[in-house]
Write an enzyme that holds these catalytic residues in place. Structure first.
Site, PDB file in Angstrom:
ATOM      1  N   GLU A  46      59.796  42.604 114.262  1.00  0.00           N
ATOM      2  CA  GLU A  46      60.474  40.558 113.032  1.00  0.00           C
ATOM      3  C   GLU A  46      59.159  40.860 111.839  1.00  0.00           C
ATOM      4  OE1 GLU A  46      59.374  36.246 115.166  1.00  0.00           O
ATOM      5  OE2 GLU A  46      58.631  38.581 115.717  1.00  0.00           O
ATOM      6  N   LYS A 115      66.218  33.567 113.120  1.00  0.00           N
ATOM      7  CA  LYS A 115      65.652  33.330 114.798  1.00  0.00           C
ATOM      8  C   LYS A 115      66.026  32.069 115.118  1.00  0.00           C
ATOM      9  CE  LYS A 115      62.037  34.227 117.068  1.00  0.00           C
ATOM     10  NZ  LYS A 115      60.438  34.406 117.062  1.00  0.00           N
ATOM     11  N   CYS A 168      62.899  38.073 118.484  1.00  0.00           N
ATOM     12  CA  CYS A 168      61.813  38.052 119.469  1.00  0.00           C
ATOM     13  C   CYS A 168      62.368  37.426 120.696  1.00  0.00           C
ATOM     14  CB  CYS A 168      60.852  37.799 119.001  1.00  0.00           C
ATOM     15  SG  CYS A 168      58.936  38.080 119.874  1.00  0.00           S
TER      16      CYS A 168
END
Length: 206
Positions: A46, A115, A168
Site C-alpha cells: 500500500e 480503498k 489493507c
C-alpha cells in the site's frame, strides 16, 4: 471455472518516506527480478511509491505530482515486460485524495482501485488525508496521460485467471470487498497492505 497456472509474487521493496524517485527505482528492481523468475503478477505494498507514513505530506501537491511522475517512469521502464504489477499510490480526484492500487502492464495503466475502509483508530489517521471509495461517484480517472477505469469492484482478466484487489483495512470489514469480488468471478484477490511506525511493533509483526 478456469484452473490455469498463475505465478504470483508479493514484493517488499526498500522504501524511503516521501522519496518517490528512490522508491520507484526499488520497485523497478523487484519487477525485473520477478519477471526473470516467470512471475505473471506482482503485488507491492500500500502506498509504496510515496511510503505509507508520509502523514500531512500527503496534502502537498509536490508529493502527489512526484508520485505520478515516478509511476510514469516505472511504466516506461517496464513497458517491454509482460508482467502485471500492482502498485500503491495516492491519487487526487476533484479535490479528494484516494489511497489506491494501480495496475500496470506493458506501458499501460489497466485500472485503479481505491480503498474503501479507512482506518482511523490508535496510530492510524487515514481519514485525515484520504476519502473512501464509497464517497466517489466517478468511474474513471486521468493518470499518467491515460483515462482509465477506477472502481473498488474492478476485475482484471488475464488469459488464465481473473483477479481483483482490496487494500489493507478493507479485509477487516464485516463484508470485505474481496467477498463481492469473489462472487463476481475473481479467482485471485490481492490485498495491498502497509503499516506505520510504532515503538515495539516490529517485534509482534515478526
Amino acid at each position: 471455472m478456469n484452473y490455469g497456472y498463475v505465478r504470483v509474487a508479493a514484493a517488499v521493496p526498500r522504501v524511503k518516506v516521501a522519496d518517490c524517485k528512490f522508491n520507484a527505482r526499488e520497485i523497478e528492481k523487484e519487477i525485473i527480478i520477478a519477471e526473470g523468475k516467470g512471475v505473471q503478477i506482482i503485488a507491492f505494498p500500500e502506498l509504496c511509491i510515496t511510503g505509507y507514513t508520509c502523514g500531512d505530506l500527503f496534502a502537498q501537491q509536490l508529493l502527489l505530482e512526484e508520485a505520478e511522475m515516478e509511476l510514469m517512469q516505472i511504466i516506461n521502464n517496464t513497458r517491454q515486460l509482460d508482467i502485471i504489477a500492482i502498485l500503491g499510490l495516492p491519487v487526487a480526484l476533484n479535490g479528494m485524495l484516494l489511497n489506491t492500487a494501480v495496475v500496470i502492464q506493458k506501458g499501460k495503466v489497466l485500472g485503479v482501485v481505491p480503498k474503501t475502509y479507512l482506518p482511523n483508530y490508535k496510530e492510524f489517521y487515514e481519514k485525515r488525508w484520504f476519502t473512501s471509495a464509497a464517497c466517489v461517484t466517478e468511474t474513471s480517472v486521468r493518470l499518467c496521460g491515460q483515462v482509465v477505469p477506477m472502481r473498488a469492484d474492478l476485475l482484471f482478466e488475464m488469459a488464465n485467471t481473473t483477479f481483483g484487489i482490496e487494500i489493507c483495512e478493507d479485509l477487516w470489514a464485516p463484508i470485505p470487498p474481496s467477498s463481492s469480488l469473489a462472487m463476481q468471478g475473481a479467482e485471485i484477490v490481492f490485498n495491498l497492505s502497509a503499516d506505520n511506525e510504532c515503538i515495539g511493533k516490529h517485534n509482534y509483526l515478526c
